[in-house]
Enzyme design. Structure first.
Site, PDB file in Angstrom:
ATOM      1  CG  ASP A   1      -3.391   3.872   4.050  1.00  9.25           C
ATOM      2  OD1 ASP A   1      -4.439   3.690   4.694  1.00  9.25           O
ATOM      3  OD2 ASP A   1      -3.057   3.171   3.076  1.00  9.25           O
TER       4      ASP A   1
ATOM      5  CD1 TRP B   1      -1.994  -2.203   2.036  1.00  8.78           C
ATOM      6  CD2 TRP B   1      -2.878  -1.486   0.118  1.00  8.78           C
ATOM      7  NE1 TRP B   1      -2.951  -3.103   1.651  1.00  8.78           N
ATOM      8  CE2 TRP B   1      -3.508  -2.693   0.478  1.00  8.78           C
ATOM      9  CE3 TRP B   1      -3.275  -0.850  -1.064  1.00  8.78           C
ATOM     10  CZ2 TRP B   1      -4.523  -3.282  -0.304  1.00  8.78           C
ATOM     11  CZ3 TRP B   1      -4.279  -1.433  -1.833  1.00  8.78           C
ATOM     12  CH2 TRP B   1      -4.883  -2.624  -1.449  1.00  8.78           C
TER      13      TRP B   1
ATOM     14  CE  LYS C   1      -8.801  -3.429   4.001  1.00  8.17           C
ATOM     15  NZ  LYS C   1      -7.755  -2.519   3.557  1.00  8.17           N
TER      16      LYS C   1
HETATM   17  C1  LIG Z   1      -7.151  -2.105   2.146  1.00 11.21           C
HETATM   18  C2  LIG Z   1      -6.119  -1.050   2.207  1.00 11.21           C
HETATM   19  C3  LIG Z   1      -6.013  -0.059   1.211  1.00 11.21           C
HETATM   20  C4  LIG Z   1      -6.907  -0.043  -0.010  1.00 11.21           C
HETATM   21  O1  LIG Z   1      -8.137   0.436   0.310  1.00 11.21           O
HETATM   22  P1  LIG Z   1      -9.275   0.658  -0.810  1.00 11.21           P
HETATM   23  O2  LIG Z   1     -10.344   1.325  -0.004  1.00 11.21           O
HETATM   24  O3  LIG Z   1      -9.652  -0.686  -1.331  1.00 11.21           O
HETATM   25  O4  LIG Z   1      -8.705   1.529  -1.861  1.00 11.21           O
HETATM   26  C5  LIG Z   1      -5.064   0.913   1.370  1.00 11.21           C
HETATM   27  N1  LIG Z   1      -4.244   0.928   2.431  1.00 11.21           N
HETATM   28  C6  LIG Z   1      -4.309  -0.006   3.393  1.00 11.21           C
HETATM   29  C7  LIG Z   1      -3.375   0.071   4.556  1.00 11.21           C
HETATM   30  C8  LIG Z   1      -5.247  -1.030   3.319  1.00 11.21           C
HETATM   31  O5  LIG Z   1      -5.316  -1.957   4.270  1.00 11.21           O
END
Ligand SMILES: *Cc1c(COP(=O)(O)O)cnc(C)c1O
Length: 355
Positions: A166, A99, A190
């Site tokens: 993030d 990511w 998540k």
């Molecule tokens: C799942 C995830 C993403 C991607 O998220 P989307 O909403 O599917 O774009 C980005 N960063 C992390 C840390 C993730 O766990």
């Protein structure tokens, strides 16, 4: 048979969040209409967004001067919105996995990107801590929890530049010092809500500093000015997010979520370390509390499929590791009860006895 939901994302939500959302889909606030068939500008819906925003601020202790936004596009769209809005010349990125790399790739289209350090050479099994920060970067981007590799920055890094994070997979699992960040974002699927809504916490006075034209939909200022209602927001996921926020508050807030996360992680890592058949993949001090990754010990490697079958038959769901790590990944988000962790531990112990 009871299912124990260890899915990495979309993932487990508190039962009452699902029930309350189901109820609102059938009949929203006794209106005789579904939440899916009313205007996002209806007077009944505005309080949903207002309360979700207020609870974000309360639960994360967000200081004055920040806005909370509910957008579409997922964390992946934020990978480009962040540099669009904040990268004038140069930004620093910590490369801790897939990511983080995707975020870096997007930023390269907007300016100079400095990868301050990376743990790629060790398949991202640790969080690198030894790096120097250029003083002249517009921001330093981190991925607090590496969902795929099971590593986590469990404290806010101490750097002298504004940070962007993030926090897709560990938001609301520990207290954070929001004042160190100009932007915190994540996909909700998540630890917060079903897929479809992206949360963004943005520092208002960090906006408006880049010289490029920013398309309206990609400009955070647009969404700040319109209270996340510039266009039709993801109404149902926002409603579900509100139910989760209420659940977190009723269950003791983020400090209690952290306490539970530590307890669950200690239980499962304790078993991984004790059980001769399994080994953890992440370096101990960087182990994630949210995504617990482990593989078969080398001498039991050929039993991987057997354990998967054994655990599945006992109700474990979603424990297959990501293909880039292999083995198993048990995601232990806020909504996962301790009983599910214990059920997985019981499986591991029974499997050990059989061999
Ligand atoms: C799942 C995830 C993403 C991607 O998220 P989307 O909403 O599917 O774009 C980005 N960063 C992390 C840390 C993730 O766990």
């Amino acid at each position: 048979m009871k299912k124990h939901n260890f899915n990495a994302g979309p993932s487990i939500l508190p039962r009452e969040v699902i029930e309350n959302t189901a109820q609102a889909i059938l009949d929203f606030n006794g209106s005789g209409l579904s939440i899916m068939e009313i205007s996002h500008r209806a007077k009944d819906f505005q309080p949903v967004v207002d309360e979700a925003e207020a609870l974000f601020k309360e639960l994360l202790n967000i200081p004055e001067g920040y806005s909370v936004l509910f957008l579409g596009g997922g964390a992946s769209l934020e990978f480009c919105m962040v540099p669009y809005n904040f990268l004038e010349k140069k930004a620093a990125y910590l490369n801790t996995g897939v990511w983080a790399k995707k975020a870096m790739k997007e930023a390269k289209g907007f300016g100079e990107v400095v990868e301050v350090v990376s743990s790629a050479e060790a398949n991202y099994t640790y969080i690198p801590k030894d790096y120097s920060m250029p003083a002249d970067v517009d921001y330093f981007h981190i991925t607090t929890n590496n969902t795929i590799y099971g590593t986590e920055l469990k404290t806010d890094p101490d750097v002298n530049v504004p940070m962007v994070a993030d926090m897709s997979s560990d938001i609301f699992s520990r207290p954070i010092d929001v004042s160190r960040y100009i932007c915190i974002y994540g996909g909700a699927q998540k630890n917060l809500a079903p897929a479809g809504v992206t949360f963004v916490i943005v520092k208002n006075d960090a906006l408006g500093k880049v010289s490029r034209y920013i398309p309206s939909m990609l400009n955070y200022q647009t969404h700040v000015d319109n209270g996340s209602m510039f266009n039709t927001p993801p109404v149902v996921p926002i409603y579900a997010a509100l139910q989760t926020l209420r659940w977190i508050k009723a269950n003791g807030g983020v400090a209690e979520m952290e306490k539970r996360a530590i307890e669950k992680a200690d239980m499962l890592y304790g078993e991984i370390d004790r059980n001769k058949m399994f080994v953890g993949t992440a370096v101990k001090e960087d182990r994630s509390r949210m995504n617990i990754c482990f593989i078969m010990a080398p001498e039991y490697k050929e039993l991987e499929a057997d354990f998967m079958k054994f655990a599945t038959e006992k109700g474990m769901v979603g424990i297959k590791g990501h293909r880039s790590v292999g083995g198993f990944r048990a995601s232990c988000y806020n909504a996962l009860p301790k009983e599910s962790v214990q059920a997985l531990i019981d499986c591991m112990q029974e499997f050990e006895k059989l061999h």
